[in-house]
Design an enzyme around this catalytic site. Structure first.
Site, short mmCIF file in Angstrom:
data_model
loop_
_atom_site.label_atom_id
_atom_site.label_comp_id
_atom_site.label_asym_id
_atom_site.label_seq_id
_atom_site.Cartn_x
_atom_site.Cartn_y
_atom_site.Cartn_z
N TRP A 162 -61.30 71.09 -12.55
CA TRP A 162 -62.07 69.86 -12.73
C TRP A 162 -61.28 68.87 -13.56
O TRP A 162 -60.64 69.30 -14.50
CB TRP A 162 -63.41 70.18 -13.42
CG TRP A 162 -64.32 68.99 -13.44
CD1 TRP A 162 -64.57 68.17 -14.51
CD2 TRP A 162 -65.06 68.45 -12.35
NE1 TRP A 162 -65.42 67.17 -14.15
CE2 TRP A 162 -65.73 67.31 -12.83
CE3 TRP A 162 -65.20 68.81 -11.00
CZ2 TRP A 162 -66.55 66.53 -12.00
CZ3 TRP A 162 -66.02 68.03 -10.19
CH2 TRP A 162 -66.68 66.91 -10.70
N SER A 169 -65.99 65.92 -18.77
CA SER A 169 -66.74 67.13 -18.40
C SER A 169 -67.90 66.84 -17.46
O SER A 169 -68.53 67.78 -16.95
CB SER A 169 -67.29 67.80 -19.67
OG SER A 169 -68.20 66.92 -20.32
N LYS A 170 -68.22 65.58 -17.22
CA LYS A 170 -69.46 65.26 -16.52
C LYS A 170 -69.33 65.46 -15.00
O LYS A 170 -68.24 65.64 -14.47
CB LYS A 170 -69.88 63.81 -16.84
CG LYS A 170 -70.10 63.57 -18.32
CD LYS A 170 -71.17 64.48 -18.90
CE LYS A 170 -71.59 64.13 -20.31
NZ LYS A 170 -70.52 64.12 -21.31
N THR A 171 -70.48 65.39 -14.32
CA THR A 171 -70.54 65.70 -12.88
C THR A 171 -69.81 64.65 -12.04
O THR A 171 -69.49 64.90 -10.87
CB THR A 171 -72.00 65.82 -12.43
OG1 THR A 171 -72.73 66.41 -13.49
CG2 THR A 171 -72.14 66.68 -11.21
N GLN A 186 -67.52 60.84 -18.73
CA GLN A 186 -66.57 61.54 -19.59
C GLN A 186 -66.07 62.79 -18.84
O GLN A 186 -66.74 63.30 -17.95
CB GLN A 186 -67.28 61.84 -20.92
CG GLN A 186 -66.50 62.63 -21.93
CD GLN A 186 -66.78 64.12 -21.79
OE1 GLN A 186 -67.78 64.51 -21.20
NE2 GLN A 186 -65.88 64.94 -22.31
#
Ligand SMILES: Cc1ncc(COP(=O)(O)O)c(C=O)c1O
Length: 405
Positions: free
Chosen positions: A23, A197-199, A195
């Site tokens: 990711w 880490s977001k989806t 940010q």
């Protein structure tokens, strides 16, 4: 019985799950778009890329306007400011959320008021909101947390009864649909984070969406140094409204193109995440005593920042959570703890007299130390990997009493 990995057994995963390896998504389309943009020199708001993405994202979330910004904290600030929240006002926020939900209120000189969460959804408990309302209350910020949406019908009814505004904090809820209505489109403004880490992720970034023309214009000015939405950068023709002090909170065209690419696959990704969660919960509800964050029955499409597990069954209560986490991590399942109630979180540095806790937040205090969560990219792994995650959790739960002490 073979030992679990923390006692020397062979871990379920040969290599521990590491979301940084998978990711954010890297695609051929994204690569080409970024290279073309680089060569075009059209990197900033002098050009249309940010606006085009903001419009697409807003449309995807059933909203007329989108204002793309630097992060999901300034989006909250601009949303509140556009709704005229300021010094002397109070804003109700859930006790369990990332600290930005509350610090954004403080940045405007207003007072965050913490209200407890619902034990099942882990989102703001509407049944407790009314008791926290005072003549100073101006707004509520429901947070759609991890993998569940707040009870918007109940919160909207409260807001209507008391003439309050609602800013939905959707930092965790890209693409969510409740009763056919999109996350972020139900309140006055929806605020999202992009940010890392977001989806949807572009290293940093955020967006406000709204269906209200006047609010959209105010948010645009607040985040674009005062320019109106139709003014060319460098050629301001009118001042922002008197007293409205505006800042450059803009994102860049690079972020816009990365996110445009991710938006095309968001719904498919949420379907895959949903299938993984359904499988894990159905299986683990039969084989362990772990409980899971509960999604509202009227959820049409669930967004996921993460999948939350709660180890508060009487059989598990004597086992320390750091030990359970250690055992899962030893199997290769990289779970994370949550932040705990905002006002106890190490980075929340507000002096006590600058926030209110009208009633003890027992649920947030009880649940958050017993919770571990799996970040969303793992939910997109292949079925065999999801199977291994289930197996690891079952294995640890099966020997959980060995973790005492
Ligand atoms: C619930 C919530 N609100 C707001 C934010 C702030 O977003 P950003 O980090 O983009 O400022 C976050 C970020 O983690 C969040 O989790």
């Amino acid at each position: 019985m073979t030992d679990i990995a923390v006692f020397g057994g062979k871990p379920i995963f040969d290599k521990p799950l590491n979301w940084f390896d998978i990711w954010p998504p890297v695609t051929q389309n994204g690569e080409k778009a970024l290279l073309d943009l680089y060569r075009s020199r059209q990197w900033s708001a002098f050009f249309p890329h940010e606006r085009v993405f903001a419009e697409q994202f807003a449309r995807h979330h059933q909203s007329k306007h989108g204002v793309f910004m630097a992060n999901g904290t300034v989006t909250l600030q601009c949303a509140l400011k556009a709704l005229d929240v300021g010094p002397g006002d109070e804003v109700i926020v859930p006790a369990l959320t990332w600290c930005a939900t509350a610090t954004a209120v403080h940045y405007l000189g207003a007072t965050p008021v913490f209200v407890d969460i619902d034990a099942e959804s882990l989102c703001l408990d509407p049944a407790l909101v009314e008791a926290a309302i005072t003549p100073r209350t101006r707004a509520i910020i429901p947070v759609h947390l991890y993998g569940a949406m707040a009870d918007m019908p109940a919160l909207l009814a409260i807001a209507r009864r008391h003439d309050l505004r609602i800013v939905e904090d959707c930092a965790h809820m890209h693409g969510g649909l409740l009763d056919g209505r999109s996350a972020g489109s139900m309140g006055d403004v929806g605020s999202f984070s992009f940010q890392h880490s977001k989806t949807m992720a572009s290293a940093e970034g955020g967006i406000c969406i709204t269906n209200d023309d006047a609010i959209a214009e105010r948010i645009f000015r607040l985040s674009h140094i005062g320019y109106g939405p139709n003014q060319q950068q460098g050629a301001a023709t009118e001042a922002p409204p008197p007293g409205m002090v505006c800042y450059p909170f803009r994102a860049t065209a690079f972020q816009a193109l990365i996110l445009q690419d991710q938006l095309t696959t968001l719904n498919d990704r949420l379907v895959r995440y949903g299938q993984a969660v359904e499988y894990l919960e159905e299986r683990l509800s039969r084989t362990t005593a772990v409980r899971f964050q509960k999604r509202a029955a009227n959820t049409d499409r669930q967004g996921y920042f993460g999948w939350a597990m709660i180890f508060d069954h009487p059989d598990y209560r004597a086992i320390s959570m750091p030990r359970i986490k250690e055992a899962l991590v030893a199997e290769g399942v990289t779970v994370l703890p949550t932040w705990g109630p905002v006002y106890d979180y190490i980075l929340f540095n507000l002096p006590r007299e600058l926030y209110r806790i009208p009633a003890p937040c027992d649920v947030a205090h009880g649940v958050s130390p017993r919770m571990l969560w799996l970040i969303h990219p793992y939910l997109g792994l292949a079925a065999e990997e999801i199977e291994k995650i289930a197996e690891a959790i079952e294995r640890v739960c099966g020997q959980i009493h060995r973790l005492v002490g």
